[in-house]
Design an enzyme around this catalytic site. Structure first.
Site, PDB file in Angstrom:
ATOM      1  N   PRO A 274     -26.023  -2.056 -26.565  1.00  0.00           N
ATOM      2  CA  PRO A 274     -25.503  -2.992 -27.553  1.00  0.00           C
ATOM      3  C   PRO A 274     -26.508  -4.039 -28.045  1.00  0.00           C
ATOM      4  O   PRO A 274     -27.259  -4.607 -27.248  1.00  0.00           O
ATOM      5  CB  PRO A 274     -24.348  -3.678 -26.813  1.00  0.00           C
ATOM      6  CG  PRO A 274     -23.909  -2.669 -25.815  1.00  0.00           C
ATOM      7  CD  PRO A 274     -25.141  -1.915 -25.410  1.00  0.00           C
ATOM      8  N   ASN A 275     -26.490  -4.228 -29.344  1.00  0.00           N
ATOM      9  CA  ASN A 275     -27.265  -5.267 -30.058  1.00  0.00           C
ATOM     10  C   ASN A 275     -28.758  -4.964 -30.182  1.00  0.00           C
ATOM     11  O   ASN A 275     -29.480  -5.702 -30.853  1.00  0.00           O
ATOM     12  CB  ASN A 275     -27.059  -6.657 -29.417  1.00  0.00           C
ATOM     13  CG  ASN A 275     -25.618  -7.081 -29.490  1.00  0.00           C
ATOM     14  OD1 ASN A 275     -25.035  -7.083 -30.575  1.00  0.00           O
ATOM     15  ND2 ASN A 275     -25.000  -7.401 -28.370  1.00  0.00           N
TER      16      ASN A 275
ATOM     17  N   ARG B 222     -33.226 -10.138 -34.087  1.00  0.00           N
ATOM     18  CA  ARG B 222     -32.497 -10.828 -33.022  1.00  0.00           C
ATOM     19  C   ARG B 222     -33.465 -11.596 -32.122  1.00  0.00           C
ATOM     20  O   ARG B 222     -34.307 -10.989 -31.454  1.00  0.00           O
ATOM     21  CB  ARG B 222     -31.762  -9.762 -32.192  1.00  0.00           C
ATOM     22  CG  ARG B 222     -31.029 -10.288 -30.999  1.00  0.00           C
ATOM     23  CD  ARG B 222     -30.527  -9.143 -30.132  1.00  0.00           C
ATOM     24  NE  ARG B 222     -29.822  -9.660 -28.991  1.00  0.00           N
ATOM     25  CZ  ARG B 222     -29.590  -8.975 -27.892  1.00  0.00           C
ATOM     26  NH1 ARG B 222     -29.983  -7.725 -27.795  1.00  0.00           N
ATOM     27  NH2 ARG B 222     -28.951  -9.530 -26.893  1.00  0.00           N
TER      28      ARG B 222
ATOM     29  N   TYR C 106     -37.132 -11.400 -27.762  1.00  0.00           N
ATOM     30  CA  TYR C 106     -37.177  -9.924 -27.755  1.00  0.00           C
ATOM     31  C   TYR C 106     -38.345  -9.340 -28.556  1.00  0.00           C
ATOM     32  O   TYR C 106     -38.525  -8.121 -28.567  1.00  0.00           O
ATOM     33  CB  TYR C 106     -35.846  -9.363 -28.267  1.00  0.00           C
ATOM     34  CG  TYR C 106     -34.668  -9.761 -27.404  1.00  0.00           C
ATOM     35  CD1 TYR C 106     -34.603  -9.355 -26.073  1.00  0.00           C
ATOM     36  CD2 TYR C 106     -33.628 -10.560 -27.898  1.00  0.00           C
ATOM     37  CE1 TYR C 106     -33.541  -9.733 -25.255  1.00  0.00           C
ATOM     38  CE2 TYR C 106     -32.560 -10.935 -27.092  1.00  0.00           C
ATOM     39  CZ  TYR C 106     -32.526 -10.517 -25.779  1.00  0.00           C
ATOM     40  OH  TYR C 106     -31.479 -10.891 -24.965  1.00  0.00           O
TER      41      TYR C 106
ATOM     42  N   ASN D 265     -32.581   0.893 -21.927  1.00  0.00           N
ATOM     43  CA  ASN D 265     -32.357  -0.544 -21.984  1.00  0.00           C
ATOM     44  C   ASN D 265     -30.866  -0.699 -22.278  1.00  0.00           C
ATOM     45  O   ASN D 265     -30.435  -0.514 -23.421  1.00  0.00           O
ATOM     46  CB  ASN D 265     -33.192  -1.206 -23.081  1.00  0.00           C
ATOM     47  CG  ASN D 265     -32.982  -2.708 -23.101  1.00  0.00           C
ATOM     48  OD1 ASN D 265     -32.023  -3.217 -22.506  1.00  0.00           O
ATOM     49  ND2 ASN D 265     -33.865  -3.421 -23.784  1.00  0.00           N
TER      50      ASN D 265
ATOM     51  N   ALA E 257     -26.587  -5.813 -22.678  1.00  0.00           N
ATOM     52  CA  ALA E 257     -25.710  -6.569 -21.774  1.00  0.00           C
ATOM     53  C   ALA E 257     -24.890  -5.660 -20.854  1.00  0.00           C
ATOM     54  O   ALA E 257     -24.361  -6.138 -19.836  1.00  0.00           O
ATOM     55  CB  ALA E 257     -24.798  -7.488 -22.586  1.00  0.00           C
TER      56      ALA E 257
ATOM     57  N   GLU F  49     -35.105   1.791 -15.946  1.00  0.00           N
ATOM     58  CA  GLU F  49     -34.406   0.711 -16.660  1.00  0.00           C
ATOM     59  C   GLU F  49     -35.449  -0.232 -17.258  1.00  0.00           C
ATOM     60  O   GLU F  49     -36.365  -0.652 -16.558  1.00  0.00           O
ATOM     61  CB  GLU F  49     -33.524  -0.029 -15.641  1.00  0.00           C
ATOM     62  CG  GLU F  49     -32.777  -1.216 -16.201  1.00  0.00           C
ATOM     63  CD  GLU F  49     -32.024  -1.973 -15.095  1.00  0.00           C
ATOM     64  OE1 GLU F  49     -31.839  -1.435 -13.977  1.00  0.00           O
ATOM     65  OE2 GLU F  49     -31.642  -3.119 -15.369  1.00  0.00           O
TER      66      GLU F  49
ATOM     67  N   HIS G 226     -36.163  -3.747 -19.743  1.00  0.00           N
ATOM     68  CA  HIS G 226     -35.708  -4.937 -20.466  1.00  0.00           C
ATOM     69  C   HIS G 226     -36.905  -5.565 -21.162  1.00  0.00           C
ATOM     70  O   HIS G 226     -37.957  -5.750 -20.530  1.00  0.00           O
ATOM     71  CB  HIS G 226     -35.068  -5.956 -19.519  1.00  0.00           C
ATOM     72  CG  HIS G 226     -33.885  -5.377 -18.824  1.00  0.00           C
ATOM     73  ND1 HIS G 226     -32.685  -5.196 -19.448  1.00  0.00           N
ATOM     74  CD2 HIS G 226     -33.760  -4.862 -17.589  1.00  0.00           C
ATOM     75  CE1 HIS G 226     -31.859  -4.611 -18.618  1.00  0.00           C
ATOM     76  NE2 HIS G 226     -32.475  -4.387 -17.480  1.00  0.00           N
TER      77      HIS G 226
ATOM     78  N   ARG H  68     -34.002 -15.865 -16.822  1.00  0.00           N
ATOM     79  CA  ARG H  68     -33.108 -16.406 -17.856  1.00  0.00           C
ATOM     80  C   ARG H  68     -31.822 -16.908 -17.188  1.00  0.00           C
ATOM     81  O   ARG H  68     -31.855 -17.398 -16.061  1.00  0.00           O
ATOM     82  CB  ARG H  68     -32.858 -15.320 -18.910  1.00  0.00           C
ATOM     83  CG  ARG H  68     -34.159 -14.866 -19.599  1.00  0.00           C
ATOM     84  CD  ARG H  68     -33.896 -13.787 -20.623  1.00  0.00           C
ATOM     85  NE  ARG H  68     -33.068 -14.286 -21.716  1.00  0.00           N
ATOM     86  CZ  ARG H  68     -32.464 -13.481 -22.601  1.00  0.00           C
ATOM     87  NH1 ARG H  68     -32.611 -12.157 -22.524  1.00  0.00           N
ATOM     88  NH2 ARG H  68     -31.722 -14.000 -23.558  1.00  0.00           N
TER      89      ARG H  68
HETATM   90  C1  DQA Z   1     -31.985  -7.155 -22.540  1.00  0.00           C
HETATM   91  C2  DQA Z   1     -31.513  -8.290 -21.622  1.00  0.00           C
HETATM   92  C3  DQA Z   1     -30.006  -8.365 -21.589  1.00  0.00           C
HETATM   93  O1  DQA Z   1     -29.586  -9.426 -20.741  1.00  0.00           O
HETATM   94  C4  DQA Z   1     -29.460  -8.620 -22.979  1.00  0.00           C
HETATM   95  O2  DQA Z   1     -28.055  -8.645 -22.955  1.00  0.00           O
HETATM   96  C5  DQA Z   1     -29.971  -7.650 -23.985  1.00  0.00           C
HETATM   97  C6  DQA Z   1     -31.382  -7.276 -23.928  1.00  0.00           C
HETATM   98  C7  DQA Z   1     -33.520  -7.146 -22.715  1.00  0.00           C
HETATM   99  O3  DQA Z   1     -34.041  -6.150 -23.228  1.00  0.00           O
HETATM  100  O4  DQA Z   1     -34.193  -8.114 -22.366  1.00  0.00           O
HETATM  101  O5  DQA Z   1     -29.260  -7.231 -24.880  1.00  0.00           O
HETATM  102  O6  DQA Z   1     -31.603  -5.916 -21.956  1.00  0.00           O
END
Ligand code: DQA
Length: 148
Positions: free
Chosen positions: A9-10, A17, A22, A73, A76, A97, A99, A106
């Site tokens: 998501p996102n 964003r 990011y 990735n 959330a 995984e 990020h 954070r």
């Molecule tokens: C993320 C970190 C997550 O906490 C966040 O919700 C994201 C991006 C990252 O790539 O740093 O959507 O996975």
């Protein structure tokens, strides 16, 4: 050898964003970089992004028989996506995984990953290069212990 790169998501919003957190690369730029690096490594890289946990799970179930590994990735979903975690475990594939941001520096709720226990390992805080590192490591591991 074929790897699937999943973004949750996102992450379709990368580039716009929170670029301070990011980075400025878009998801399609990152996916292209992965596909280029994949060619050097002899790995076919396919990419999937969805804002919906169910769609990601459907895709893992459909694609996993033809895959050697998954880079994910989870956005959330990292922090609460238990169905996603079960789908990854069920796929029986090596998972890395990734990020972009350092989830350990954070908000406290971001530091916990429900995905980490079913992953080979986690790369966090290295921006888009974290995906490339994941690809290189997964390719090396799969070449050492080929599964498919
Ligand atoms: C993320 C970190 C997550 O906490 C966040 O919700 C994201 C991006 C990252 O790539 O740093 O959507 O996975």
């Amino acid at each position: 050898m074929k790897f699937l790169v999943i973004n949750g998501p996102n992450l379709n919003r990368l580039g716009q964003r929170d670029p301070g957190i990011y980075g400025t690369k878009t998801l399609s730029e990152i996916e292209s970089l992965l596909q280029e690096r994949g060619k050097d490594l002899g790995v076919e890289v396919t990419a999937f992004q969805s804002n919906s946990e169910g769609s990601i799970i459907d895709h893992i179930q459909e694609a996993s028989p033809g895959l050697s590994g998954i880079i994910i990735n989870p956005g959330a979903l990292t922090h609460y996506g238990l169905s996603l975690r079960d789908a990854l475990a069920d796929a029986g594939l090596p998972v890395v995984e990734v990020h972009l941001s350092n989830i350990h520096s954070r908000e406290q709720w971001r530091a916990h990953s429900v995905i980490a226990p079913v992953a080979l390992g986690q790369i966090s805080g290295l921006g888009w290069r974290g995906y490339i590192a994941a690809l290189e490591i997964l390719a090396a591991q799969c070449k050492e212990a080929p599964q498919k």
